[in-house]
Design a protein around this motif. Structure first.
Motif, PDB file in Angstrom:
ATOM      1  N   THR A 134      16.658 -82.309  44.988  1.00 29.41           N
ATOM      2  CA  THR A 134      15.328 -82.147  44.323  1.00 29.41           C
ATOM      3  C   THR A 134      15.133 -80.685  43.703  1.00 29.41           C
ATOM      4  O   THR A 134      14.662 -80.469  42.618  1.00 29.41           O
ATOM      5  N   ARG A 135      15.710 -79.736  44.448  1.00 32.27           N
ATOM      6  CA  ARG A 135      15.399 -78.304  44.162  1.00 32.27           C
ATOM      7  C   ARG A 135      16.278 -78.069  42.723  1.00 32.27           C
ATOM      8  O   ARG A 135      15.891 -77.256  42.241  1.00 32.27           O
ATOM      9  N   SER A 136      17.633 -78.646  42.926  1.00 32.47           N
ATOM     10  CA  SER A 136      18.402 -78.281  41.684  1.00 32.47           C
ATOM     11  C   SER A 136      17.892 -78.872  40.397  1.00 32.47           C
ATOM     12  O   SER A 136      17.781 -78.301  39.384  1.00 32.47           O
ATOM     13  N   VAL A 137      17.155 -80.444  40.561  1.00 27.41           N
ATOM     14  CA  VAL A 137      16.615 -80.903  39.305  1.00 27.41           C
ATOM     15  C   VAL A 137      15.334 -80.255  38.854  1.00 27.41           C
ATOM     16  O   VAL A 137      15.284 -79.904  37.644  1.00 27.41           O
ATOM     17  N   ILE A 138      14.275 -79.550  39.771  1.00 24.40           N
ATOM     18  CA  ILE A 138      13.335 -78.844  39.528  1.00 24.40           C
ATOM     19  C   ILE A 138      13.770 -77.552  38.829  1.00 24.40           C
ATOM     20  O   ILE A 138      13.328 -77.100  37.762  1.00 24.40           O
ATOM     21  N   TRP A 139      14.700 -76.918  39.048  1.00 27.98           N
ATOM     22  CA  TRP A 139      15.310 -75.608  38.778  1.00 27.98           C
ATOM     23  C   TRP A 139      16.040 -75.814  37.417  1.00 27.98           C
ATOM     24  O   TRP A 139      15.644 -75.327  36.202  1.00 27.98           O
ATOM     25  N   LEU A 140      16.545 -76.906  37.085  1.00 28.30           N
ATOM     26  CA  LEU A 140      17.230 -77.327  35.807  1.00 28.30           C
ATOM     27  C   LEU A 140      16.005 -77.607  34.847  1.00 28.30           C
ATOM     28  O   LEU A 140      16.020 -77.036  33.587  1.00 28.30           O
ATOM     29  N   TYR A 141      15.116 -78.307  35.067  1.00 31.39           N
ATOM     30  CA  TYR A 141      14.043 -78.540  34.250  1.00 31.39           C
ATOM     31  C   TYR A 141      13.068 -77.676  34.247  1.00 31.39           C
ATOM     32  O   TYR A 141      12.925 -77.154  32.711  1.00 31.39           O
ATOM     33  N   HIS A 142      12.413 -76.862  35.059  1.00 30.18           N
ATOM     34  CA  HIS A 142      11.539 -75.888  34.612  1.00 30.18           C
ATOM     35  C   HIS A 142      12.126 -74.519  34.373  1.00 30.18           C
ATOM     36  O   HIS A 142      11.298 -73.801  33.808  1.00 30.18           O
ATOM     37  N   VAL A 143      13.074 -74.003  35.038  1.00 29.17           N
ATOM     38  CA  VAL A 143      13.689 -72.909  34.910  1.00 29.17           C
ATOM     39  C   VAL A 143      14.630 -72.648  33.624  1.00 29.17           C
ATOM     40  O   VAL A 143      14.721 -72.016  32.822  1.00 29.17           O
ATOM     41  N   GLU A 144      15.690 -73.567  33.725  1.00 32.34           N
ATOM     42  CA  GLU A 144      16.833 -73.587  32.719  1.00 32.34           C
ATOM     43  C   GLU A 144      16.268 -74.224  31.609  1.00 32.34           C
ATOM     44  O   GLU A 144      17.240 -74.091  30.380  1.00 32.34           O
ATOM     45  N   GLY A 145      15.458 -74.845  31.505  1.00 35.74           N
ATOM     46  CA  GLY A 145      14.823 -75.667  30.353  1.00 35.74           C
ATOM     47  C   GLY A 145      15.635 -77.007  29.833  1.00 35.74           C
ATOM     48  O   GLY A 145      15.404 -77.269  28.617  1.00 35.74           O
ATOM     49  N   TYR A 146      16.205 -77.569  30.802  1.00 38.43           N
ATOM     50  CA  TYR A 146      17.128 -78.791  30.291  1.00 38.43           C
ATOM     51  C   TYR A 146      16.091 -80.038  30.275  1.00 38.43           C
ATOM     52  O   TYR A 146      14.978 -79.911  30.908  1.00 38.43           O
ATOM     53  N   THR A 147      16.260 -80.802  29.374  1.00 40.63           N
ATOM     54  CA  THR A 147      15.363 -82.169  29.198  1.00 40.63           C
ATOM     55  C   THR A 147      15.910 -82.905  30.391  1.00 40.63           C
ATOM     56  O   THR A 147      16.859 -83.144  31.076  1.00 40.63           O
ATOM     57  N   HIS A 148      15.226 -84.225  30.446  1.00 38.53           N
ATOM     58  CA  HIS A 148      15.486 -85.306  31.317  1.00 38.53           C
ATOM     59  C   HIS A 148      16.668 -86.080  30.940  1.00 38.53           C
ATOM     60  O   HIS A 148      17.621 -86.187  32.015  1.00 38.53           O
ATOM     61  N   PRO A 149      17.023 -86.418  30.035  1.00 42.60           N
ATOM     62  CA  PRO A 149      18.196 -86.747  29.644  1.00 42.60           C
ATOM     63  C   PRO A 149      19.393 -85.893  29.908  1.00 42.60           C
ATOM     64  O   PRO A 149      20.477 -86.579  30.378  1.00 42.60           O
ATOM     65  N   GLU A 150      19.178 -84.704  29.479  1.00 40.85           N
ATOM     66  CA  GLU A 150      20.277 -83.629  29.675  1.00 40.85           C
ATOM     67  C   GLU A 150      20.573 -83.525  31.209  1.00 40.85           C
ATOM     68  O   GLU A 150      21.811 -83.685  31.789  1.00 40.85           O
ATOM     69  N   ILE A 151      19.435 -83.824  32.198  1.00 38.53           N
ATOM     70  CA  ILE A 151      19.783 -83.498  33.536  1.00 38.53           C
ATOM     71  C   ILE A 151      20.281 -84.898  34.102  1.00 38.53           C
ATOM     72  O   ILE A 151      21.152 -84.739  34.902  1.00 38.53           O
ATOM     73  N   ALA A 152      19.821 -86.000  33.478  1.00 39.41           N
ATOM     74  CA  ALA A 152      20.365 -87.140  33.936  1.00 39.41           C
ATOM     75  C   ALA A 152      21.966 -87.423  33.682  1.00 39.41           C
ATOM     76  O   ALA A 152      22.675 -87.997  34.581  1.00 39.41           O
ATOM     77  N   ASP A 153      22.168 -86.765  32.430  1.00 38.78           N
ATOM     78  CA  ASP A 153      23.742 -87.005  32.099  1.00 38.78           C
ATOM     79  C   ASP A 153      24.510 -86.008  32.981  1.00 38.78           C
ATOM     80  O   ASP A 153      25.704 -86.340  33.644  1.00 38.78           O
ATOM     81  N   MET A 154      23.915 -84.741  33.089  1.00 40.37           N
ATOM     82  CA  MET A 154      24.624 -83.907  34.066  1.00 40.37           C
ATOM     83  C   MET A 154      25.036 -84.323  35.478  1.00 40.37           C
ATOM     84  O   MET A 154      25.919 -84.191  36.145  1.00 40.37           O
ATOM     85  N   LEU A 155      23.949 -85.112  36.121  1.00 39.14           N
ATOM     86  CA  LEU A 155      24.095 -85.540  37.225  1.00 39.14           C
ATOM     87  C   LEU A 155      24.539 -86.988  37.526  1.00 39.14           C
ATOM     88  O   LEU A 155      24.863 -87.376  38.507  1.00 39.14           O
ATOM     89  N   GLY A 156      24.859 -87.757  36.351  1.00 34.47           N
ATOM     90  CA  GLY A 156      25.362 -89.088  36.260  1.00 34.47           C
ATOM     91  C   GLY A 156      24.427 -89.835  36.888  1.00 34.47           C
ATOM     92  O   GLY A 156      24.402 -91.028  37.856  1.00 34.47           O
ATOM     93  N   LYS A 157      23.263 -89.542  36.591  1.00 30.67           N
ATOM     94  CA  LYS A 157      21.941 -90.389  37.139  1.00 30.67           C
ATOM     95  C   LYS A 157      20.977 -90.998  35.800  1.00 30.67           C
ATOM     96  O   LYS A 157      21.349 -90.790  35.003  1.00 30.67           O
TER      97      LYS A 157
END
Length: 194
Positions: A134-157
């Motif tokens: 959860t902390r990682s997804v929040i970091w990627l989204y709010h701080v790193e500025g990744y989109t949900h599709p990008e995060i999903a792709d990175m995590l295989g989710k």
């Protein structure tokens, strides 16, 4: 969005020397980027030992691949992507070791980052209270500025997984920060912590 506001000017001559195998040049690069690479891993993993391992793996890969750096983007962007990939690999490994996924389905308001006005100490504590993924997804989204599709792709989710992690995690973080602020205002809590 994969950019980062953090930048360090790196002389082209230093990069060229490192690309030619000059160990002193690479050592200088290591010293310049050790802290930001470690911080990225620590924020996402929440574990100093694992963050150090990611730092070392990142720098080893950078050393092995430095001749591939073409200078079309800032060096930190290139190195940051290696660090991010190493961190995500570590997260996947930890998730597989646990043997289950904690896919959340409730969606709450994710528009505002709860730490905008937070005290650094309270924020650090609150982030540490969140589950690693959860902390990682929040970091990627709010701080790193990744989109949900990008995060999903990175995590295989799925995209909904990313959205639910951000929503639930942000709500939990907001609650933790509120609790921490309320405790800090309480005179008996402040006295007992002194």
């Amino acid at each position: 969005m994969t950019g980062s506001p953090f930048q360090i000017d790196v002389p082209n001559s230093l990069l060229q020397r490192a690309g030619q195998g000059d160990m002193r040049a690479f050592e200088q690069l290591y010293r310049l980027f050790e802290r930001p690479a470690y911080t990225l891993a620590l924020r996402m993993l929440g574990d100093p030992e694992h963050a150090r391992e990611v730092l070392h793996d990142t720098m080893l890969k950078a050393f092995q691949r430095i001749a591939q750096f073409r200078g079309e983007a800032p060096f930190w962007g290139w190195l940051r992507q290696i660090a991010l990939n190493e961190t995500l690999m570590r997260l996947r490994q930890r998730r597989n070791d646990v043997g289950h996924d904690n896919e959340l389905t409730d969606i709450a308001d994710e528009s505002a980052a709860p730490w905008v006005l937070a005290d650094a100490g309270a924020l650090e504590w609150s982030l540490g209270e969140l589950p690693t993924q959860t902390r990682s997804v929040i970091w990627l989204y709010h701080v790193e500025g990744y989109t949900h599709p990008e995060i999903a792709d990175m995590l295989g989710k799925t995209v909904s997984f990313s959205k639910s992690q951000v929503a639930r995690g942000t709500a939990k973080l907001r609650s933790l920060l509120t609790t921490e602020t309320e405790l800090d205002r309480c005179p008996t809590y402040r006295t007992s912590m002194a």
